[in-house]
Design an enzyme around this catalytic site. Structure first.
Site, PDB file in Angstrom:
ATOM      1  N   GLU A 194       0.846  -1.193   0.000  1.00 37.76           N
ATOM      2  CA  GLU A 194       0.000   0.000   0.000  1.00 37.76           C
ATOM      3  C   GLU A 194       0.883   1.244   0.000  1.00 37.76           C
ATOM      4  OE1 GLU A 194      -4.248  -0.963   2.197  1.00 37.76           O
ATOM      5  OE2 GLU A 194      -2.706   0.094   3.315  1.00 37.76           O
ATOM      6  N   CYS A 195       0.688   2.110  -0.953  1.00 36.72           N
ATOM      7  CA  CYS A 195       1.358   3.410  -1.012  1.00 36.72           C
ATOM      8  C   CYS A 195       2.872   3.251  -0.878  1.00 36.72           C
ATOM      9  CB  CYS A 195       0.773   4.353   0.034  1.00 36.72           C
ATOM     10  SG  CYS A 195       1.115   6.098  -0.297  1.00 36.72           S
ATOM     11  N   GLY A 196       3.459   3.555   0.282  1.00 35.87           N
ATOM     12  CA  GLY A 196       4.899   3.388   0.444  1.00 35.87           C
ATOM     13  C   GLY A 196       5.343   1.965   0.190  1.00 35.87           C
TER      14      GLY A 196
END
Length: 440
Positions: free
Chosen positions: A327-329
């Protein structure tokens, strides 16, 4: 149900975080079990609230969550004496369109759970006019109970008296007046406050906040106005399958954005959470069913992550025949490369073709709804999920197949589709809850 109160404000920057943390610690020091909550999508504030209260903080989100789930999460406070919830932005601020049970505003949560609102008001630069603002907030939306106000950044005794008199004339209770105090500001960076885990003197700082609150706020009166809906329902358990029986989750300063309600639901479903630290070059559990890389700040640790050979090797080995999700990072770390703020490229896991850059900063922010084009964790293709996006990175290259069709709060398509390759999936989408059938 445990009585609660929601700490809100006319706008961001009014001091509601400082007041919330001070109240949590002050009541905890007095021997109460105080359960914190945070309205809206936020990973960082709950960490501070947990430090202040010694209890895990849970998010409540009316745009992304159906009403029964909100009630179910609120029931986490059944063994507590008092609930202190912190709002998001201004009391009525939310998305331009309604989601599962509201527009994501703090007012939705107060109305859904029967918590009176305590308005924290930055009164610098005004006096009697503060009463007009408070009166407007009290009357704008039926069904919201306004307990009163806490005045913040009061300049002098005379300043306080002018405001108190105007508030009394408007019939608005004042529960405290906090003088200007610049020493208790919390450090910030591009996604908000610096994380609680990175604060070297966090506990003494929260104690100083509690000292100020105890000296300038009527704590017994605050507790006395706390309330909740008379309905004792705990809500329904929402079908939210864990992505595996044994879930290896990255947890350190680079991967810290996990929602407590997700982990709690997965544990209730029988899943085992297996934390590990990529920054310490730890490998995920060899027998994990899935590796989950949450969001966080990998751009601040890109060099260390690129050099974490044991972690990267184990991640690649796992991805040969078992799912990995970022997720994201975490998504950025699954890619080919990450360019830091100086434009220096750092090689990442290479499980996806993604290349991202922080040298070309652009804010991506808002609620998102995603319809999966491929299986992701425990969710099959075509599942519709609610969540949000919040990052400053720019995609340089994304050659893999899109993971989902993603829209914003108004139903408009957005470019952040995520991607997948084999058993590996990733997206800038932060998962909050599955969408109900009526919103799918």
């Amino acid at each position: 149900m445990t009585p609660g109160i929601l700490i809100a404000a006319p706008r961001s920057g009014s001091g509601k975080t400082m007041v919330t943390l001070g109240l949590l610690r002050a009541f905890t020091r007095a021997g109460l079990k105080v359960q914190p909550f945070k309205s809206g999508p936020d990973y960082i504030d709950p960490g501070f609230q947990q430090a202040a209260s010694r209890r895990p903080s849970h998010n409540l989100d009316s745009w992304a969550m159906p009403r029964p789930q909100i009630a179910r999460i609120a029931a986490q406070a059944d063994d507590a004496d008092l609930i202190i919830a912190e709002g998001v932005m201004g009391l009525f601020d939310g998305a331009p369109c309604r989601g599962e049970s509201g527009n994501g505003s703090s007012a939705d949560i107060a109305a859904a759970l029967g918590w009176p609102v305590m308005l924290v008001m930055d009164v610098s630069g005004q006096s009697q006019s503060a009463a007009a603002i408070a009166q407007g907030f009290r009357s704008l939306r039926p069904g919201i109970s306004m307990a009163g106000a806490i005045l913040n950044r009061v300049a002098s005794d005379r300043h306080e008296q002018l405001i108190r008199q105007a508030m009394a004339e408007a019939g608005i209770a004042v529960f405290g007046a906090i003088p200007r105090c610049g020493e208790l500001t919390l450090p910030e960076r591009h996604l908000g406050l610096v994380q609680a885990s990175e604060q070297g003197e966090l506990d003494p700082m929260i104690d100083r906040m509690a000292d100020i609150i105890a000296s300038h706020v009527d704590l017994p009166a605050v507790r006395a106005v706390a309330a909740s809906l008379p309905d004792g329902s705990h809500g329904e358990e929402i079908a939210f399958p864990p992505p595996g029986q044994r879930i290896a989750i990255a947890q350190d300063e680079a991967f810290s954005f996990t929602y407590a309600h997700l982990l709690a639901q997965w544990r209730r479903a029988g899943a085992e959470i297996l934390p590990f630290s990529p920054l310490a070059d730890e490998a995920p559990a060899a027998d994990a069913d899935i590796v989950w890389l949450p969001g966080g700040y990998p751009e601040l640790h890109a060099g260390r992550l690129a050099g974490a050979g044991r972690f990267l090797s184990a991640l690649r080995h796992h991805a040969r025949n078992r799912p990995v999700h970022g997720e994201c990072g975490g998504y950025m770390v699954l890619g080919q490369a990450l360019l830091d703020a100086k434009g220096e490229a750092h090689r990442m896991a290479g499980l996806l073709g993604l290349v991202t850059s922080f040298a070309q900063r652009r804010l991506h922010l808002g609620y998102r709804q995603a319809r999966l084009a491929a299986p992701m964790g425990g969710f099959p293709e075509e599942t519709v999920l609610n969540g949000h996006e919040f990052h400053y990175s720019t995609i340089i290259d994304q050659p893999d197949s899109p993971l989902a069709a993603v829209t914003d709060a108004q139903g408009r398509p957005v470019a952040s589709t995520g991607s997948f390759r084999g058993h590996v999936t990733g997206s800038f989408f932060h998962l909050i809850a599955p969408a109900s059938e009526r919103n799918a």
